[in-house]
Every structure is written in structure tokens, then in C-alpha cells.
Scaffold this motif. Structure first.
Motif, PDB file in Angstrom:
ATOM      1  N   GLN A   4      54.234  41.067  41.008  1.00  0.00           N
ATOM      2  CA  GLN A   4      53.882  39.813  40.351  1.00  0.00           C
ATOM      3  C   GLN A   4      54.113  38.617  41.264  1.00  0.00           C
ATOM      4  O   GLN A   4      53.396  37.616  41.185  1.00  0.00           O
ATOM      5  N   TYR A  34      52.003  27.268  32.489  1.00  0.00           N
ATOM      6  CA  TYR A  34      51.843  28.716  32.541  1.00  0.00           C
ATOM      7  C   TYR A  34      51.354  29.145  33.915  1.00  0.00           C
ATOM      8  O   TYR A  34      51.848  30.140  34.488  1.00  0.00           O
ATOM      9  N   ILE A  38      53.228  31.623  36.641  1.00  0.00           N
ATOM     10  CA  ILE A  38      52.565  32.769  37.289  1.00  0.00           C
ATOM     11  C   ILE A  38      52.716  32.670  38.799  1.00  0.00           C
ATOM     12  O   ILE A  38      53.058  33.646  39.476  1.00  0.00           O
ATOM     13  N   ARG A  43      56.175  34.897  35.524  1.00  0.00           N
ATOM     14  CA  ARG A  43      55.366  35.474  34.457  1.00  0.00           C
ATOM     15  C   ARG A  43      54.354  36.446  35.055  1.00  0.00           C
ATOM     16  O   ARG A  43      53.799  36.187  36.127  1.00  0.00           O
ATOM     17  N   THR A  44      54.129  37.525  34.352  1.00  0.00           N
ATOM     18  CA  THR A  44      53.121  38.489  34.781  1.00  0.00           C
ATOM     19  C   THR A  44      51.873  38.269  33.952  1.00  0.00           C
ATOM     20  O   THR A  44      51.901  38.456  32.725  1.00  0.00           O
ATOM     21  N   PRO A  45      50.786  37.856  34.582  1.00  0.00           N
ATOM     22  CA  PRO A  45      49.568  37.568  33.819  1.00  0.00           C
ATOM     23  C   PRO A  45      48.950  38.846  33.249  1.00  0.00           C
ATOM     24  O   PRO A  45      49.044  39.915  33.850  1.00  0.00           O
ATOM     25  N   THR A  46      48.340  38.733  32.081  1.00  0.00           N
ATOM     26  CA  THR A  46      47.650  39.871  31.483  1.00  0.00           C
ATOM     27  C   THR A  46      46.361  40.140  32.253  1.00  0.00           C
ATOM     28  O   THR A  46      45.876  39.277  33.001  1.00  0.00           O
ATOM     29  N   PRO A  47      45.778  41.337  32.094  1.00  0.00           N
ATOM     30  CA  PRO A  47      44.492  41.615  32.762  1.00  0.00           C
ATOM     31  C   PRO A  47      43.422  40.585  32.433  1.00  0.00           C
ATOM     32  O   PRO A  47      42.625  40.205  33.305  1.00  0.00           O
ATOM     33  N   ALA A  48      43.410  40.121  31.168  1.00  0.00           N
ATOM     34  CA  ALA A  48      42.396  39.133  30.779  1.00  0.00           C
ATOM     35  C   ALA A  48      42.603  37.818  31.520  1.00  0.00           C
ATOM     36  O   ALA A  48      41.633  37.171  31.974  1.00  0.00           O
ATOM     37  N   VAL A  49      43.869  37.388  31.647  1.00  0.00           N
ATOM     38  CA  VAL A  49      44.172  36.138  32.361  1.00  0.00           C
ATOM     39  C   VAL A  49      43.841  36.288  33.845  1.00  0.00           C
ATOM     40  O   VAL A  49      43.289  35.370  34.466  1.00  0.00           O
ATOM     41  N   GLU A  51      41.542  38.170  35.153  1.00  0.00           N
ATOM     42  CA  GLU A  51      40.085  38.120  35.300  1.00  0.00           C
ATOM     43  C   GLU A  51      39.578  36.690  35.183  1.00  0.00           C
ATOM     44  O   GLU A  51      38.682  36.267  35.936  1.00  0.00           O
TER      45      GLU A  51
END
Length: 430
Positions: A4, A34, A38, A43-49, A51
Motif C-alpha cells: 500500500q 482520503y 492513500i 489507507r488501502t484503496p479498494t479496487p473500485a477506487v 480503477e
């Protein structure tokens, strides 16, 4: 550095290259705070974030996640495939070169899974080239710094390889320590095929260390575990090594039965390379237990040779088979044919540091002795002596020195024979 953190650094670097502030990158879907979290790795971004950020930064998702472009990723995967293919086909020097080139590629740094695979393959290639000390160092590093990145199956495979390398190097205590610690750690939830294979490797370490009582008990434990699992893989591994334990304990015929069972399973369910190795092991035991069946052993070894060639096994497997075939020819009183097989074996491993070389040359000296070529026998022993000068003082080295001493005595070189016996005693700590 955590994955991350690397992703955050890449987002930050590309954002700055694009001339964007955190607020501009975030608007309108995300908050600038946010994005800041990151980028700082908090923070670990979600796959959607991820993309979404890749679209906003006009870069590929592959690069954002892994630090390489899709094209670079494909090149690395193709490179790994070729290295793996070279290793599987027995082209061990080529495999070592390809894996080394991959590990020198900076693009591999952030690709944990590919990096682990490359380092594991490189260590296997080093081992196959006879560079056991270097292989152990890489396996140790994998078992340490990369442990969290490996699934349990790969951890077991690394532990097995470490146990095997220490054993082949002659450090039997280290081999036993690695094997026992790994089994204690991984076998808590029960046996598996992988753990039975690890156990079989540990069993061999007990045997070569001379711990026959422990080996006998552990062999029975492995056979019981394999019986419970009921798989071909576990049955072959346990029977194969339990057979060697039985023979070492003076129960050669029992060992033959176990190897015959392993051969039956391997013939029906196994892949050709292991079948050739197992056939060679059976022929070797046959020569020890039933030397009167040397002709049958020779036929089995000739068949194993053909199987090695058909399945593209390593030069070391082919060389080992040639050495046992030479032994069979000596038993059959055909030392001239033994010389031919041993020359072939040495040609297979001439550019490596294989521990096969001392045994092959001692056997070659025996063949020359039977041919009344004492000068050639002495020359072969001189080569062995020069190699043994540079190896660690282990029980394995003691055995090699003993073999040299015995052959020196047979050719009438008493002074060198005494010196070799003394070196054997020193290596054994006596």
C-alpha cells in the motif's frame, strides 16, 4: 516497503507529474484527505477506487497496482515461463541465467508473487547446478523475508528444498533441524501430500546421519500417514524412502517390497520423470540386496535412461543413472563398459559443482583397477582428492575420503591411503 505504501507513492508521483493537487485528483468522487491518506500509505484503496484513480491519472491500473505497464508485466511473465521451462527440461545452467536476469530487473521489485516465484526458481537452478551454499542462502532469505508473501504450500516446498540442500551438502544436523521445525509448524492440522514429501526428505536426513532408530519409527509414521491420505503422491514418497530405511536397517527384502509398491503406483498415476528416478532407485537397491540379479538391474537402468531422454530430465538425473549403470557393469565383470558410462556421467556434470563427481571418479578408479590400468585409477583418485580439499568437513566428506582411502589401498598406494583415512577421521570428528 508495504504494497500500500508503494501504491500510494506511485499515485503521488503520477499526480505531481500531471500537475494536479490532491483536491483536484479527489474531486468530485473522493475527499482530498482520503487521497492524502492513500498517498501516505495509511489507507488501502479498494479496487473500485484504484480503477477510478487510474482513469483520473490517465495511467493503466496495472501500473498503479504493480509499478509496471501491462507490456512490462507480460514480458516478465514470459521470461518466467522460459526460465521455468529451461529448469523443467534439465537445462539448469540456462535456467540459472534466465532467473538471474529476471531478478536483476527492477520492474520485479513491486511484484511480490512474481518476485517470489523468480527467487524460488533461481534457488532451484542453483541447487541443480551443484551450488548448494548459494541455493541455501536464497532459500533461507525466502523463508525469512518473503514468508508472509508465500502460501503454505510454497513454504513447505521451500522448507523441503532447504532440508534437501543441507543434507546433500553434508550438514545433516541443519537438514534435520529445518525438516523437524517445518513439520512441527505445518502439520498441526494433519498430514497432506506436501507434508509427506517433506517428511520423506527428513527421513533421508535421519538415514544419512546414521540415526537408524529414529528413521525406522518415522518411516512407519509416514507410511501410516500415506495410508490415511490414500493418494498416489503420498504413497510413492513414503514407500520410496521407507524402503531405503528398511535396507539400511538390514531389511533389504522388505525395502524391495516397498519400492515395488511405489513403482506400481508411479507407473499407473505418476509423471515420467519421477518414474525414471524411481526405476533407478529400484535398480540400485536390487544391486545391493540381490547382486546376483545385476543383469536385471542393468536392464532396468537402461530403460530408465530411455525414460530420462524421453522426458527431458536434468543432466544430474541422467548422470546418476549412468553411474549406477556403471556399477552394474562392474558387478557383471564388464569394467570397460563401466568406463564408458562413467565418462558419459562426467560429461553431463563437467561444468557444475555436482557432488556426484567424487563418487563417479571413485567408481571410475575401480573400473580402471579391474582393467589393470593403475595409473588411470590413481589419476581419477587425484581428481577426487583435489575436489575434497575444498569441501566442508562433514560426514559426507568423511565417506568420500574413506572410499578414496580404500581404492588407494587396492592400487598399492599405501602412503596416500593412510593420508586419506586420516582425512576421513578428521571429517568425522575423530
Amino acid at each position: 516497503m508495504a504494497a500500500q505504501d508503494l501504491v500510494g507513492q506511485r499515485i503521488k508521483a503520477i499526480r505531481r507529474q500531471r500537475g494536479l493537487s490532491q483536491a483536484q485528483l479527489a474531486h468530485p468522487e473522493l475527499s482530498d484527505s482520503y487521497v492524502s491518506l492513500i498517498e501516505s500509505g495509511k489507507r488501502t484503496p479498494t479496487p473500485a477506487v484504484l480503477e477510478l484513480l487510474a482513469q483520473k491519472l490517465d495511467c493503466s491500473l496495472t501500473y498503479l497496482v504493480n509499478g509496471v505497464t501491462a507490456e512490462q508485466m507480460e514480458d516478465l511473465e514470459v521470461g518466467l515461463s522460459f526460465a521455468r521451462m529451461a529448469l523443467e527440461n534439465g537445462e539448469v545452467v540456462e535456467a540459472r541465467r534466465r532467473y538471474a536476469e529476471l531478478l536483476a530487473d527492477g520492474n520485479l521489485l513491486g511484484l511480490t508473487a512474481l518476485r517470489v516465484e523468480a527467487r524460488y526458481g533461481y534457488a532451484l537452478a542453483l541447487e541443480a547446478c551443484g551450488e548448494l551454499g548459494e541455493a541455501i542462502a536464497v532459500f533461507d532469505e525466502l523463508y525469512g523475508s518473503e514468508a508472509e508473501a508465500m502460501p503454505q504450500e510454497r513454504k513447505i516446498a521451500v522448507a523441503l528444498a532447504l532440508c534437501r540442500c543441507h543434507r546433500e551438502r553434508g550438514d545433516f544436523s541443519a537438514a534435520v533441524n529445518v525438516g523437524e521445525r517445518a513439520l512441527a509448524s505445518f502439520a498441526r492440522s494433519g498430514w497432506s501430500d506436501e507434508l509427506v514429501e517433506l517428511g520423506a526428505t527428513l527421513l533421508m536426513a535421519y538415514l544419512v546421519r546414521g540415526d537408524l532408530l529414529r528413521a525406522g519409527h518415522f518411516a512407519n509414521e509416514l507410511l501410516s500417514a500415506a495410508e490415511t491420505l490414500g493418494t498416489s503422491r503420498a504413497t510413492v514418497a513414503s514407500c520410496w524412502n521407507a524402503a531405503l530405511a528398511a535396507e539400511k536397517s538390514g531389511r533389504g527384502e522388505e525395502g524391495m517390497v516397498l519400492l515395488e509398491r511405489a513403482l506400481a503406483f508411479q507407473s499407473e498415476n505418476g509423471e515420467p520423470r519421477n518414474l525414471a528416478r524411481l526405476r533407478q532407485a529400484y535398480a540400485t537397491l536390487l544391486l545391493r540386496v540381490r547382486p546376483e540379479e545385476a543383469e536385471r538391474a542393468r536392464e532396468l537402468l537402461t530403460r530408465a535412461q530411455r525414460e530420462h531422454e524421453a522426458s527431458a530430465t536434468s543432466a544430474f538425473d541422467r548422470a546418476r543413472t549412468a553411474c549406477v549403470l556403471a556399477w552394474a557393469e562392474i558387478v557383471l565383470d564388464r569394467p570397460d563398459k563401466a568406463v564408458d558410462h562413467l565418462r558419459d556421467a562426467m560429461a553431463q556434470v563437467q561444468h557444475t559443482k555436482s557432488d556426484l563427481r567424487p563418487a563417479a571418479n571413485v567408481l571410475l578408479s575401480q573400473a580402471y583397477f579391474l582393467l589393470h590400468q593403475d595409473e588411470d585409477a590413481a589419476a581419477a583418485l587425484n581428481l577426487v582428492t583435489s575436489w575434497l580439499e575444498d569441501v566442508p568437513q562433514t560426514l559426507k566428506a568423511a565417506e568420500d575420503w574413506m572410499n578414496v582411502a580404500e581404492m588407494r589401498r587396492r592400487i598399492g598406494d599405501d602412503e596416500e591411503s593412510i593420508a586419506a583415512y586420516q582425512r576421513a577421521l578428521a571429517c568425522a570428528g575423530l
